[in-house]
Design a protein around this motif. Structure first.
Motif, mmCIF file in Angstrom:
data_model
loop_
_atom_site.group_PDB
_atom_site.id
_atom_site.type_symbol
_atom_site.label_atom_id
_atom_site.label_comp_id
_atom_site.label_asym_id
_atom_site.label_seq_id
_atom_site.Cartn_x
_atom_site.Cartn_y
_atom_site.Cartn_z
ATOM 1 N N GLU A 240 0.967 -1.059 0.266
ATOM 2 C CA GLU A 240 -0.149 -0.494 0.079
ATOM 3 C C GLU A 240 0.853 1.222 0.500
ATOM 4 O OE1 GLU A 240 -3.051 0.884 3.096
ATOM 5 O OE2 GLU A 240 -3.889 -1.826 1.790
ATOM 6 N N VAL A 241 2.171 1.110 0.366
ATOM 7 C CA VAL A 241 2.688 2.241 1.236
ATOM 8 C C VAL A 241 4.112 1.931 0.309
ATOM 9 C CG1 VAL A 241 1.232 3.803 2.198
ATOM 10 C CG2 VAL A 241 3.192 2.267 3.623
ATOM 11 N N GLY A 242 4.569 1.250 -0.170
ATOM 12 C CA GLY A 242 5.478 0.602 -0.566
ATOM 13 C C GLY A 242 7.430 1.137 0.191
ATOM 14 N N LEU A 243 6.500 0.879 2.184
ATOM 15 C CA LEU A 243 7.786 1.019 2.836
ATOM 16 C C LEU A 243 8.145 -0.625 3.731
ATOM 17 C CD1 LEU A 243 6.615 4.384 5.197
ATOM 18 C CD2 LEU A 243 8.634 3.925 3.602
ATOM 19 N N GLU A 244 9.140 -0.871 4.429
ATOM 20 C CA GLU A 244 9.902 -1.633 4.505
ATOM 21 C C GLU A 244 9.475 -1.863 5.894
ATOM 22 O OE1 GLU A 244 12.914 -5.410 4.026
ATOM 23 O OE2 GLU A 244 12.903 -3.545 2.953
ATOM 24 N N VAL A 245 8.779 -2.679 6.736
ATOM 25 C CA VAL A 245 8.634 -2.292 8.075
ATOM 26 C C VAL A 245 9.376 -3.206 8.675
ATOM 27 C CG1 VAL A 245 7.304 -3.678 10.326
ATOM 28 C CG2 VAL A 245 6.127 -2.922 8.389
ATOM 29 N N GLU A 246 10.112 -2.759 9.437
ATOM 30 C CA GLU A 246 11.479 -3.798 10.748
ATOM 31 C C GLU A 246 11.163 -3.902 12.022
ATOM 32 O OE1 GLU A 246 13.807 -0.363 12.522
ATOM 33 O OE2 GLU A 246 15.658 -1.341 11.202
ATOM 34 N N SER A 247 10.313 -3.917 12.563
ATOM 35 C CA SER A 247 9.530 -4.308 13.164
ATOM 36 C C SER A 247 8.320 -3.947 13.825
ATOM 37 C CB SER A 247 10.520 -4.162 14.971
ATOM 38 O OG SER A 247 10.295 -2.463 14.923
ATOM 39 N N LEU A 248 8.071 -4.998 14.937
ATOM 40 C CA LEU A 248 6.468 -4.558 15.016
ATOM 41 C C LEU A 248 5.731 -5.050 16.236
ATOM 42 C CD1 LEU A 248 3.828 -7.485 13.909
ATOM 43 C CD2 LEU A 248 5.031 -7.153 12.098
ATOM 44 N N TRP A 249 4.818 -5.117 16.607
ATOM 45 C CA TRP A 249 3.983 -5.185 18.013
ATOM 46 C C TRP A 249 2.405 -5.759 18.227
ATOM 47 C CZ3 TRP A 249 6.947 -1.667 17.432
ATOM 48 C CH2 TRP A 249 6.651 0.063 17.925
ATOM 49 N N TYR A 250 1.972 -6.209 18.629
ATOM 50 C CA TYR A 250 0.981 -6.882 18.778
ATOM 51 C C TYR A 250 0.166 -5.644 20.163
ATOM 52 C CZ TYR A 250 -4.160 -8.938 20.414
ATOM 53 O OH TYR A 250 -5.107 -9.304 20.371
ATOM 54 N N SER A 251 -0.669 -5.200 19.461
ATOM 55 C CA SER A 251 -1.989 -4.559 20.293
ATOM 56 C C SER A 251 -3.138 -4.804 21.422
ATOM 57 C CB SER A 251 -2.053 -2.905 19.789
ATOM 58 O OG SER A 251 -2.678 -2.246 20.840
#
Length: 338
Positions: A240-251
């Motif tokens: 959708e926005v052409g970015l690469e996620v480096e880290s993520l966490w659940y909310s």
């Protein structure tokens, strides 16, 4: 023998009540209603009913508040008699919950009856669910959402996908059975991720052409078959926005009835500030951009109706408190200001 049985039953019930919480007793009672057709039929005579008309819930406006009335079985009978309909209509209802006192709650769609007559008789109106969710009390929103989803599922699963034969719902509406094939169908939700993308000092929000003017929200998308949540977040952000996620966490998670019954799985996704140039997919989004802390704080205060400016443009505003996107945005603000 009957007296002895009743005494033993009372002692067992008393022990059960002492050993189990109100919540456990409530959940077990609901499960009994789903599994026992005769018990659920009996419960319909003492339960309360939430009304819908072609999947739009019935609301009453009292002052500035919108209430979700619960009709008794006697009131339902009176309404049906006015339309010269039998009480068998109540068999179309679906179980959606119960009170702590074990008063069962049902939802019933009266779409085949004249809407204006019902509204006049009960002094209220059937309201589009998208609008209703944001004007009723917070405790009523999840109930209306789950009720509409269940009613919609029954409406679209009246035939077996294997045999084409009609399916039959149980009294509670917790399943449908094709007696020709023996297949049992259960209501299901589609998993959807919703991710608030941020770098070190900004968060990314976007809008689709179908959104109300001025509204921005977090990115979201359905999980593909075989994907886990982390893979879906990374794929959706890249697409959708052409970015690469480096880290993520659940909310957190939330049931959401649109476009059909969905389980919204909310996450925060971090990208590098040095690699945060947006490359928007215009087939899916109308606009996507970065927001700073001050603009987010102001947008959270803004009501949809107050976002239009004199020149016809719209100031940014964000989903209301009932939406999990609002929670994600507030969590981001809290991290920025702590």
């Amino acid at each position: 023998m009957a007296v002895i049985y009743q005494a033993v039953y009372r002692r067992a019930s008393s022990l059960f009540c002492r050993l189990h919480s109100t919540y456990v007793r409530k959940m077990r009672y609901l499960n009994d209603l789903k599994e026992d057709d005769s018990l659920c039929t009996q419960a319909q005579t003492s339960g309360t009913f939430y009304l819908f008309h072609n999947l739009s819930p019935f609301l009453q406006k009292v002052g500035k508040k919108y209430l979700v009335p619960q009709l008794s079985a006697a009131e339902m009978k009176r309404i049906l008699e006015k339309f010269k309909e039998t009480e068998q209509w109540i068999e179309k209802s679906v179980l959606i919950g119960c009170s702590d006192e074990h008063v069962p709650h049902f939802a019933l769609d009266l779409g085949a009856l004249e809407k204006s007559v019902i509204e006049s008789e009960l002094r209220g109106s059937f309201t589009d669910l998208r609008k209703a969710l944001f004007v009723v009390d917070g405790k009523d929103s999840p109930l209306l959402a789950s009720a509409q989803s269940l009613l919609r599922w029954h409406d679209s699963h009246q035939y077996c996908s294997k045999t084409g034969q009609p399916t039959q719902k149980n009294v509670a509406g917790s399943k449908r059975v094709c007696h020709a094939s023996g297949i049992t169908y259960y209501p299901q939700m589609s998993p959807v991720v919703i991710a608030l993308v941020s770098d070190e000092s900004r968060c990314l929000l976007a809008r689709q052409p179908s959104f109300p003017q001025g509204m921005y929200t977090a990115l979201s998308g359905f999980c593909d078959l075989g994907e886990n949540v982390e893979e879906t977040v990374r794929r959706e952000v890249a697409e959708e926005v052409g970015l690469e996620v480096e880290s993520l966490w659940y909310s957190a998670s939330q049931h959401w009835p649109f476009p059909s019954s969905c389980l919204m799985i909310a996450c925060h996704a971090m990208v590098r500030a040095q690699q945060a140039e947006i490359s928007m997919n215009s087939l899916e989004l109308e606009e996507a951009r970065w927001f700073g802390l001050e603009e987010i704080v102001e947008g959270l205060k803004r009501e949809p109706g107050s976002s239009k400016q004199d020149n016809g443009s719209f100031l940014p505003w964000f989903p209301p408190k009932q939406a999990i996107a609002h929670q994600l945005i507030c969590e981001w603000v809290k991290r920025q200001t702590s």
